[in-house]
Design a protein around this motif. Structure first.
Motif, PDB file in Angstrom:
ATOM      1  N   VAL A  80       0.853  -1.196   0.000  1.00  0.00           N
ATOM      2  CA  VAL A  80       0.000   0.000   0.000  1.00  0.00           C
ATOM      3  C   VAL A  80       0.887   1.245   0.000  1.00  0.00           C
ATOM      4  N   GLN A  81       0.454   2.258  -0.700  1.00  0.00           N
ATOM      5  CA  GLN A  81       1.143   3.548  -0.638  1.00  0.00           C
ATOM      6  C   GLN A  81       0.787   4.188   0.700  1.00  0.00           C
ATOM      7  N   LEU A  82       1.789   4.575   1.484  1.00  0.00           N
ATOM      8  CA  LEU A  82       1.545   5.186   2.798  1.00  0.00           C
ATOM      9  C   LEU A  82       2.109   6.606   2.776  1.00  0.00           C
ATOM     10  N   ILE A  83       1.215   7.578   2.771  1.00  0.00           N
ATOM     11  CA  ILE A  83       1.634   8.970   2.556  1.00  0.00           C
ATOM     12  C   ILE A  83       1.723   9.747   3.864  1.00  0.00           C
ATOM     13  N   GLY A  84       2.832  10.425   4.038  1.00  0.00           N
ATOM     14  CA  GLY A  84       2.977  11.335   5.173  1.00  0.00           C
ATOM     15  C   GLY A  84       2.628  12.757   4.748  1.00  0.00           C
ATOM     16  N   ASP A  85       1.597  13.314   5.372  1.00  0.00           N
ATOM     17  CA  ASP A  85       1.204  14.707   5.095  1.00  0.00           C
ATOM     18  C   ASP A  85       1.601  15.549   6.315  1.00  0.00           C
ATOM     19  N   ASP A  86       0.764  15.516   7.373  1.00  0.00           N
ATOM     20  CA  ASP A  86       1.147  16.227   8.606  1.00  0.00           C
ATOM     21  C   ASP A  86       2.487  15.711   9.114  1.00  0.00           C
ATOM     22  N   LEU A  87       2.775  14.438   8.873  1.00  0.00           N
ATOM     23  CA  LEU A  87       4.016  13.805   9.332  1.00  0.00           C
ATOM     24  C   LEU A  87       5.253  14.525   8.781  1.00  0.00           C
ATOM     25  N   PHE A  88       5.259  14.799   7.480  1.00  0.00           N
ATOM     26  CA  PHE A  88       6.451  15.377   6.852  1.00  0.00           C
ATOM     27  C   PHE A  88       6.356  16.892   6.642  1.00  0.00           C
ATOM     28  N   ILE A 102      12.776   8.734   6.297  1.00  0.00           N
ATOM     29  CA  ILE A 102      13.532   7.802   5.443  1.00  0.00           C
ATOM     30  C   ILE A 102      14.441   6.945   6.334  1.00  0.00           C
ATOM     31  N   GLU A 103      15.101   7.604   7.305  1.00  0.00           N
ATOM     32  CA  GLU A 103      16.003   6.856   8.201  1.00  0.00           C
ATOM     33  C   GLU A 103      15.255   5.843   9.050  1.00  0.00           C
ATOM     34  N   GLN A 104      14.036   6.198   9.446  1.00  0.00           N
ATOM     35  CA  GLN A 104      13.271   5.292  10.317  1.00  0.00           C
ATOM     36  C   GLN A 104      12.345   4.365   9.517  1.00  0.00           C
ATOM     37  N   SER A 105      12.403   4.414   8.203  1.00  0.00           N
ATOM     38  CA  SER A 105      11.475   3.663   7.349  1.00  0.00           C
ATOM     39  C   SER A 105      10.033   3.914   7.761  1.00  0.00           C
ATOM     40  N   ALA A 106       9.685   5.175   7.863  1.00  0.00           N
ATOM     41  CA  ALA A 106       8.311   5.557   8.177  1.00  0.00           C
ATOM     42  C   ALA A 106       7.683   6.092   6.901  1.00  0.00           C
ATOM     43  N   ALA A 107       6.541   5.526   6.487  1.00  0.00           N
ATOM     44  CA  ALA A 107       5.836   5.903   5.256  1.00  0.00           C
ATOM     45  C   ALA A 107       6.659   5.509   4.026  1.00  0.00           C
ATOM     46  N   ASN A 108       6.045   5.595   2.852  1.00  0.00           N
ATOM     47  CA  ASN A 108       6.799   5.355   1.617  1.00  0.00           C
ATOM     48  C   ASN A 108       6.416   6.376   0.547  1.00  0.00           C
ATOM     49  N   ALA A 109       5.757   7.441   0.998  1.00  0.00           N
ATOM     50  CA  ALA A 109       5.333   8.496   0.074  1.00  0.00           C
ATOM     51  C   ALA A 109       5.196   9.800   0.854  1.00  0.00           C
ATOM     52  N   VAL A 110       5.364  10.902   0.119  1.00  0.00           N
ATOM     53  CA  VAL A 110       5.251  12.209   0.781  1.00  0.00           C
ATOM     54  C   VAL A 110       4.236  13.082   0.051  1.00  0.00           C
ATOM     55  N   LEU A 111       3.378  13.746   0.847  1.00  0.00           N
ATOM     56  CA  LEU A 111       2.461  14.713   0.252  1.00  0.00           C
ATOM     57  C   LEU A 111       3.233  16.027   0.144  1.00  0.00           C
ATOM     58  N   ILE A 112       3.109  16.673  -1.010  1.00  0.00           N
ATOM     59  CA  ILE A 112       3.856  17.911  -1.245  1.00  0.00           C
ATOM     60  C   ILE A 112       2.871  19.076  -1.315  1.00  0.00           C
ATOM     61  N   LYS A 113       2.953  19.953  -0.305  1.00  0.00           N
ATOM     62  CA  LYS A 113       2.094  21.147  -0.285  1.00  0.00           C
ATOM     63  C   LYS A 113       3.002  22.365  -0.192  1.00  0.00           C
ATOM     64  N   ILE A 114       2.931  23.211  -1.220  1.00  0.00           N
ATOM     65  CA  ILE A 114       3.876  24.327  -1.288  1.00  0.00           C
ATOM     66  C   ILE A 114       3.783  25.245  -0.067  1.00  0.00           C
ATOM     67  N   ASN A 115       2.604  25.417   0.494  1.00  0.00           N
ATOM     68  CA  ASN A 115       2.533  26.367   1.610  1.00  0.00           C
ATOM     69  C   ASN A 115       2.878  25.737   2.955  1.00  0.00           C
ATOM     70  N   GLN A 116       3.096  24.421   2.989  1.00  0.00           N
ATOM     71  CA  GLN A 116       3.572  23.824   4.240  1.00  0.00           C
ATOM     72  C   GLN A 116       5.018  24.236   4.492  1.00  0.00           C
ATOM     73  N   ILE A 117       5.768  24.461   3.405  1.00  0.00           N
ATOM     74  CA  ILE A 117       7.177  24.797   3.560  1.00  0.00           C
ATOM     75  C   ILE A 117       7.436  26.261   3.193  1.00  0.00           C
ATOM     76  N   GLY A 118       6.736  26.780   2.187  1.00  0.00           N
ATOM     77  CA  GLY A 118       6.753  28.233   1.988  1.00  0.00           C
ATOM     78  C   GLY A 118       7.605  28.801   0.863  1.00  0.00           C
ATOM     79  N   THR A 119       8.427  27.967   0.184  1.00  0.00           N
ATOM     80  CA  THR A 119       9.089  28.464  -1.028  1.00  0.00           C
ATOM     81  C   THR A 119       9.099  27.355  -2.081  1.00  0.00           C
ATOM     82  N   LEU A 120       9.223  27.787  -3.315  1.00  0.00           N
ATOM     83  CA  LEU A 120       9.280  26.840  -4.421  1.00  0.00           C
ATOM     84  C   LEU A 120      10.571  26.014  -4.354  1.00  0.00           C
ATOM     85  N   SER A 121      11.692  26.650  -4.036  1.00  0.00           N
ATOM     86  CA  SER A 121      12.983  25.926  -4.022  1.00  0.00           C
ATOM     87  C   SER A 121      12.987  24.827  -2.972  1.00  0.00           C
TER      88      SER A 121
END
Ligand code: 2PG
Ligand code: MG
Length: 444
Positions: A321-329, A340-359
Motif C-alpha cells: 500500500v502507498q503510505l503517505i505522510g502529510d502532517d508527518l512530513f 527515510i532513516e526510520q522507514s516511516a511511510a513510503n510516500a510524501v504529500l507535497i504542499k507548497i505552503n507547508q514549507i513556503g518556497t518553491l525551491s
C-alpha cells in the motif's frame, strides 16, 4: 536577463471566503504575473506559519494585511533587481531575511506568494508555459546526467469528505478514488466524473443527502461509520461500470492527527463507537480494511509525531500500500530525512505552503525521488483560481496529484489546467498512470 522591477501584494479571498495573499510581480521587460497562496484547515504542527492579523474587526481576525504589507515593503526591497530566472537566490534571500525556522517573521504566506509570483513572471517573460520553466528549474538542482521529463500526474480524487472539511460528520477526512485503469489524463478525468455522478445517485438511493458538499467538493453525508463511506464508493464504482480495484481503486486520507489525543496516546474514533485505539489498533484496523477493500493508498494513517506507530504501519503495509505522510512530513526535508532513516511511510504529500518556497518544495521532491519515496503534489482545502500545482506536478514528474473533488471551480481550475497541459505536451505527453503508485498488485 529580465530582472524584477516591482513586487506588489493584495488581500483577496479563498474558496472558504477567507482572506489570502495575492502577489503580482513585474519585470524590467514590462511583463507581469500573479500568484495566490492557498490555506489549509487540517494544518499540522510542523507547517510553516501563515501570518494572520488577529484583528477581530477585519474578517474576524483572519485578515492578511500584515503579510501583504511585508511583501510590499521588506520583501520587495529584498528582491527588486534580482534576475527572475534565479529562483534559488530569490527564495534564499527571503529565508535568510525571515531568519526563523517556520517563516513566522515575514509569514509563509507572504514568502510563498512572492516565490510563486517570481516563477510565474519568469515563465511569462520567456513566453513559455509555467511547467516548462519549472521543469528547467527542477532539473537544474539534479545530479548531472539525470534529466526528468515532464509527465502529467495521476489524480487521486475526493469523493466523500469528512473530518474538519465537513463538520466532523465522519472521523476520516477524505475518501478518494484513483483511476488506475486510465491510459491518459483526460480519460482519468472522465472516469472520475462518471464515478462522482454515480456516487451522487447511490447516496440518493440510500436516502443520504447527496447535494451537500464539503470544502473540497466531496459529498458530505452523515454516515453511520467510516467503513460505510468506503462501501458506498465501491457501490458507485460498480454502478458506473468501472471495475473496483483494477479500473478504479480507493485511497484514504485518515488525517488522524486531528482525532489523536496526545495526553492518552490514543486515536478517538467517534463515528465507530467512541473507541480509544492505540497505534497498534489503528494499524490492525487499516490492515483489515486493505484486505477487505481495494484500498491502494493511505495518507496520515497515524498522527504527525507518532514515529514509532508509523514504523509499524510501514512494516506491516508498506509492501502493498502507498503510505503517505502529510502532517508527518509537512513538505520539510528534515522531517522527510527522519522518516527515510526510520522507514516511516513510503510516500510524501507535497504542499507548497507547508514549507513556503518553491525551491524548498523542489528539495523535498528531489529527496523523495532519490530515496524511492512516491510524491503526491496536493492542493489545500482553502484554494483559489491559482493553478500553479498543476504545472508543478507535471514539471517535476511527481507522478500523482490531489486536488479535491470534481466540483467547485477552485478545484476544476486545476483539473482544467492539466487538460491544457496535456494538450500542450502534445503527442509526446507522458501520463504517469497507475505506475506512479509502484504497486505490484496493479501490474497484472
Ligand atoms: C490534507 C489537505 C487537503 P488541508 O489534509 O491533505 O485535503 O487538507 O488543506 O485542510 O490540510
Ligand atoms: Mg492530508
Amino acid at each position: 536577463m529580465p530582472t524584477l522591477t516591482k513586487l506588489w501584494a493584495r488581500e483577496v479571498l479563498d474558496s472558504r471566503g477567507r482572506p489570502t495573499v495575492e502577489v503580482e510581480a513585474t519585470t524590467s521587460t514590462g511583463v507581469s504575473a500573479l500568484a495566490i497562496v492557498p490555506s489549509g484547515a487540517s494544518t499540522g504542527r510542523h507547517e510553516a506559519l501563515e501570518l494572520r492579523d488577529g484583528d477581530p474587526h477585519h474578517y474576524g481576525g483572519l485578515g492578511v494585511r500584515r503579510a501583504v504589507e511585508k511583501v510590499r515593503t521588506e520583501i520587495a526591497q529584498l528582491l527588486v533587481g534580482v534576475d527572475v530566472d534565479n529562483q534559488r537566490e530569490v527564495d534564499e534571500r527571503m529565508i535568510r531575511c525571515d531568519g526563523t525556522p517556520n517563516k513566522s517573521r515575514l509569514g509563509a504566506n507572504a514568502i510563498l506568494g512572492a516565490s510563486l509570483a517570481v516563477a510565474h513572471v519568469a515563465a511569462a517573460a520567456r513566453r513559455e508555459p509555467l511547467w516548462a520553466h519549472l521543469n528547467r528549474l527542477y532539473n537544474h538542482g539534479n545530479e548531472p546526467n539525470e534529466t526528468i521529463a515532464p509527465s502529467v500526474p495521476l489524480p487521486m480524487v475526493n469523493m466523500i469528505s469528512g473530518g474538519l472539511h465537513a463538520g466532523r460528520n465522519l472521523d476520516f477526512q477524505d475518501f478518494l478514488v484513483i483511476p488506475v485503469g486510465a491510459k491518459s489524463y483526460s480519460q482519468a478525468l472522465a472516469m472520475i466524473c462518471e464515478c462522482y455522478r454515480s456516487l451522487g445517485r447511490v447516496l440518493a438511493k440510500h436516502g443520504e443527502e447527496a447535494t451537500l458538499v464539503g470544502d473540497e467538493g466531496g459529498y458530505g453525508p452523515k454516515l453511520k461509520s467510516n467503513a460505510r463511506a468506503v462501501e458506498l464508493i465501491i457501490e458507485a464504482i460498480e454502478a458506473a461500470g468501472l471495475r473496483p480495484g483494477s479500473g478504479m481503486a480507493i485511497a484514504l486520507d485518515v488525517a488522524s492527527t486531528h482525532f489523536y489525543d496526545v495526553d492518552t496516546n490514543t486515536y478517538r474514533l467517534s463515528s465507530d463507537g467512541s473507541l480509544a485505539r492505540t497505534a497498534d489498533d489503528m494499524v490492525a484496523l487499516l490492515s483489515e480494511w486493505t484486505e477487505k477493500y481495494p484500498i491502494v493508498s493511505i495518507e496520515d494513517g497515524l498522527a504527525e509525531d507518532d514515529w514509532n506507530g508509523w514504523e509499524k504501519l510501514t512494516r506491516q503495509l508498506g509492501g502493498r500500500v502507498q503510505l503517505i505522510g502529510d502532517d508527518l512530513f509537512a513538505t520539510n526535508t528534515a522531517r522527510l530525512t527522519h522518516g527515510i532513516e526510520q522507514s516511516a511511510a513510503n510516500a510524501v504529500l507535497i504542499k507548497i505552503n507547508q514549507i513556503g518556497t518553491l525551491s524548498e518544495t523542489f528539495d523535498a521532491l528531489h529527496l523523495a525521488r532519490a530515496n524511492g519515496y512516491r510524491a503526491i503534489v496536493s492542493a489545500r482545502s482553502g484554494e483559489t483560481e491559482d493553478t500553479t500545482i498543476a504545472d508543478l506536478a507535471t514539471a517535476t514528474a511527481a507522478g500523482q496529484i490531489k486536488i479535491g473533488s470534481v466540483a467547485r471551480s477552485e478545484r476544476l481550475a486545476k483539473y482544467n489546467r492539466l487538460l491544457r497541459i496535456e494538450e500542450e505536451l502534445g503527442t509526446g505527453a507522458t501520463f504517469a498512470g497507475a505506475g506512479a503508485l509502484k504497486l505490484k498488485s496493479l501490474h497484472a
